[in-house]
Design a protein around this motif. Structure first.
Motif, PDB file in Angstrom:
ATOM      1  N   GLY A 154      -5.138  -4.420  -4.772  1.00  0.00           N
ATOM      2  CA  GLY A 154      -4.503  -3.898  -3.986  1.00  0.00           C
ATOM      3  C   GLY A 154      -3.437  -2.635  -5.626  1.00  0.00           C
ATOM      4  O   GLY A 154      -3.801  -0.991  -5.202  1.00  0.00           O
TER       5      GLY A 154
ATOM      6  N   TYR B 174       0.948   3.756  -3.461  1.00  0.00           N
ATOM      7  CA  TYR B 174      -0.242   5.539  -3.180  1.00  0.00           C
ATOM      8  C   TYR B 174       1.167   5.837  -2.377  1.00  0.00           C
ATOM      9  O   TYR B 174       0.397   6.924  -3.647  1.00  0.00           O
ATOM     10  CB  TYR B 174      -0.607   5.196  -1.878  1.00  0.00           C
ATOM     11  CG  TYR B 174      -2.629   4.284  -2.231  1.00  0.00           C
ATOM     12  CD1 TYR B 174      -3.555   5.180  -2.532  1.00  0.00           C
ATOM     13  CD2 TYR B 174      -2.828   3.204  -2.141  1.00  0.00           C
ATOM     14  CE1 TYR B 174      -4.282   4.834  -2.926  1.00  0.00           C
ATOM     15  CE2 TYR B 174      -4.212   2.478  -2.329  1.00  0.00           C
ATOM     16  CZ  TYR B 174      -4.227   3.486  -2.911  1.00  0.00           C
ATOM     17  OH  TYR B 174      -5.500   2.983  -3.305  1.00  0.00           O
TER      18      TYR B 174
ATOM     19  N   ASP C  81      -8.202   2.652   2.156  1.00  0.00           N
ATOM     20  CA  ASP C  81      -6.580   2.481   1.154  1.00  0.00           C
ATOM     21  C   ASP C  81      -5.372   3.677   2.337  1.00  0.00           C
ATOM     22  O   ASP C  81      -4.975   3.692   2.711  1.00  0.00           O
ATOM     23  CB  ASP C  81      -6.228   2.465   0.748  1.00  0.00           C
ATOM     24  CG  ASP C  81      -7.131   0.835  -0.388  1.00  0.00           C
ATOM     25  OD1 ASP C  81      -6.988  -0.240   0.910  1.00  0.00           O
ATOM     26  OD2 ASP C  81      -6.512   0.819  -1.680  1.00  0.00           O
TER      27      ASP C  81
ATOM     28  N   LEU D 151       1.017  -1.301   0.228  1.00  0.00           N
ATOM     29  CA  LEU D 151      -0.340   0.076  -0.311  1.00  0.00           C
ATOM     30  C   LEU D 151       0.682   1.296  -0.249  1.00  0.00           C
ATOM     31  O   LEU D 151       0.257   2.188  -0.570  1.00  0.00           O
ATOM     32  CB  LEU D 151      -1.107  -0.344   1.057  1.00  0.00           C
ATOM     33  CG  LEU D 151      -1.899  -0.475   1.202  1.00  0.00           C
ATOM     34  CD1 LEU D 151      -2.746  -0.678   2.484  1.00  0.00           C
ATOM     35  CD2 LEU D 151      -3.136  -0.030  -0.044  1.00  0.00           C
TER      36      LEU D 151
END
Length: 493
Positions: free
Chosen positions: A422, A302, A476, A298
């Motif tokens: 993801g 991101y 998230d 993650l």
């Protein structure tokens, strides 16, 4: 072991968070220093200077893999490591480094002749000693990593980088030309060794009974094979461009590539240093292991991947602000490479799965397929110069990411479907909208620095809009923010 909530006992989670926060801070400093050096040196030196040094490092750098022989990762991931074994590994590593130094010295005339650049002989001779220095530092660094002493490792990286930049800038101002870049590499190696040797509690002794290292060579040999194939895929572009197109086009390409790799190296390599010992400890507990993998990805998706997407969109004003109009040819090359950087950022998770689960052999087998395929794609773009090579590079990294994660899941029994989902959600749901918004700044009739600022603000606005509009992205984002808050609070405590 895990507690009732599934979290590992003994403070491992806290130590991982603390290590991550320290790593982010120190490597952020190092990345800033490296980017600053790229900016300053690009204004003091010619593209050909960078191209000539890149020709040498692309060829002799393979010796650094042989020098390490995968023993650094073998030592870090070992379930147990005695002082006798560590001392044996130190002497083996130093001996391999010395052997690579001798090999590089002997190869200097051949490298110069291969490129048709007689000046490269002296450059190779000057850089050859780095292998011995690096060989001596390997087990000191491994000892610090096994002890989760990330502050010491970060200090070594930042200190060495700062010293190297100071020497390079001083040399460039003094008119050393390409020798300023050579002096920078030598300084980083020497200072790095001195700092880790002083920080580590490990002190080598003469090899003796109990220092059996054959198991480490079995593990390290598989890692070496994978790294050698990876090295070829990462450097075939430099060698081919230098041989076919010459030093100046190669200089533009290497500036674009270094602008890409400066943040990527300062994130991936240090995060690997944190992730591997932690994942190795929790690997026997599938639920905890899967949770750690998901959280690590993650952050990569991101943060890192989104940064590269936005950087690709703002390549033109970014390059002009950093390097000046003389280096405008870097912008389109960097834009294409940055797209591939998105997938290089998220692919690191597969590497961690292979090593933390003790299956480097599976990764090596896969590399025998992905390596040649990557080389073929890169060389296919060679007729179109640096842009063609960069395009092949980025396409290859997209395909390799998919293959590596799929094979890692099958080889280790890890469910990688959430990792794929993801990554796709982050790239398409945040990275792409942010890049599209940032690209609008290129249309503004403003100075490059104003375009750059506007692009960053537009990207931030797009990210905020996606967090508000999409519930999965919002979830998230909350988790990433929680991880960052936890890491920050542990760093202050």
């Amino acid at each position: 072991m895990s507690g009732p909530d599934g979290r590992p006992q003994g403070g491992l989670g806290d130590r991982a968070a603390r290590g991550s926060s320290v790593t982010v801070v120190t490597q952020g400093l190092r990345a800033g220093l490296q980017i600053a050096s790229v900016i300053v040196l690009a204004r003091l030196l010619d593209p050909a200077d960078f191209g000539l040094v890149a020709m040498v490092t692309a060829v002799i750098g393979i010796a650094d893999l042989v020098r390490d022989f995968g023993l650094s990762q073998a030592a870090i991931t070992a379930k147990s490591l005695s002082r006798a074994q560590q001392s044996s590994l130190f002497w083996v590593g130093t001996g391999l480094g010395a052997g690579c130094t001798v090999l590089a010295l002997a190869s200097a005339p051949l490298i110069a002749a291969g490129y048709g650049q007689p000046r490269l002989t002296a450059v190779v001779l000057a850089l050859a000693g780095i292998f011995t220095i690096s060989g001596a530092s390997t087990q000191f660094r491994a000892d610090l990593a096994r002890s989760l002493r990330f502050v010491a490792l970060g200090a070594a990286d930042v200190g060495a980088q700062l010293a190297g930049i100071a020497v390079a800038v001083a040399g460039a101002l003094a008119g050393w030309g390409l020798w300023a870049l050579v002096a920078q590499q030598l300084t980083v190696a020497v200072v790095g060794l001195l700092v880790v040797a002083m920080a580590s509690s490990f002190r080598p002794v003469a090899p003796h009974r109990g220092g059996e290292v054959r198991p480490f060579f079995r593990f390290g040999g598989a890692v070496l094979g994978t790294q050698a194939i990876t090295y070829a895929t990462k450097n075939v572009d430099t060698v081919a461009l230098g041989a076919i197109w010459g030093a100046s086009p190669l200089g533009l390409y290497t500036r674009a590539y270094q602008l890409l790799m400066a943040p990527l190296n300062q994130i991936n390599a240090p995060m690997t240093r944190v992730a591997l010992p932690v994942l190795t400890k929790v690997e026997p507990e599938p639920v905890t292991y899967a949770r750690y993998l998901a959280r690590a990805q993650l952050v990569a998706c991101y943060l890192t991947a989104t940064v590269f997407a936005v950087a690709a969109a703002l390549a033109w004003p970014l390059v002009e602000v950093l390097f000046g109009a003389r280096w405008a040819g870097v912008a389109p090359i960097f834009a294409v490479l940055a797209v591939g950087g998105i997938f290089r950022a998220v692919a690191q998770i597969a590497y961690w799965i292979f090593l933390s689960s003790g299956r480097p052999g599976a990764q090596l087998k896969l590399s025998f397929v992905t390596g040649p395929a990557t080389v073929a794609l890169i060389l296919a773009g060679l007729p179109w110069g640096a842009i063609g090579v960069a395009t092949g590079h980025s396409v290859a990294h997209l395909l390799v990411w998919v293959a590596q994660l799929a094979v890692a899941g099958r080889a280790t029994g890890t469910d990688v479907r959430p990792l794929f989902a993801g990554a796709v959600r982050a790239i398409l749901g945040v990275g792409l909208p942010c890049a599209g918004a940032a690209a609008l700044a290129n249309l503004l009739p403003w100075a490059p620095v104003a375009q750059l600022g506007a692009g960053v603000m537009l990207a931030a606005a797009a990210a905020g809009a996606m967090v508000v509009a999409a519930a999965p992205v919002r979830a998230d984002a909350r988790l990433v923010a929680s991880l960052l808050r936890r890491a920050t609070s542990r760093a202050r405590s």
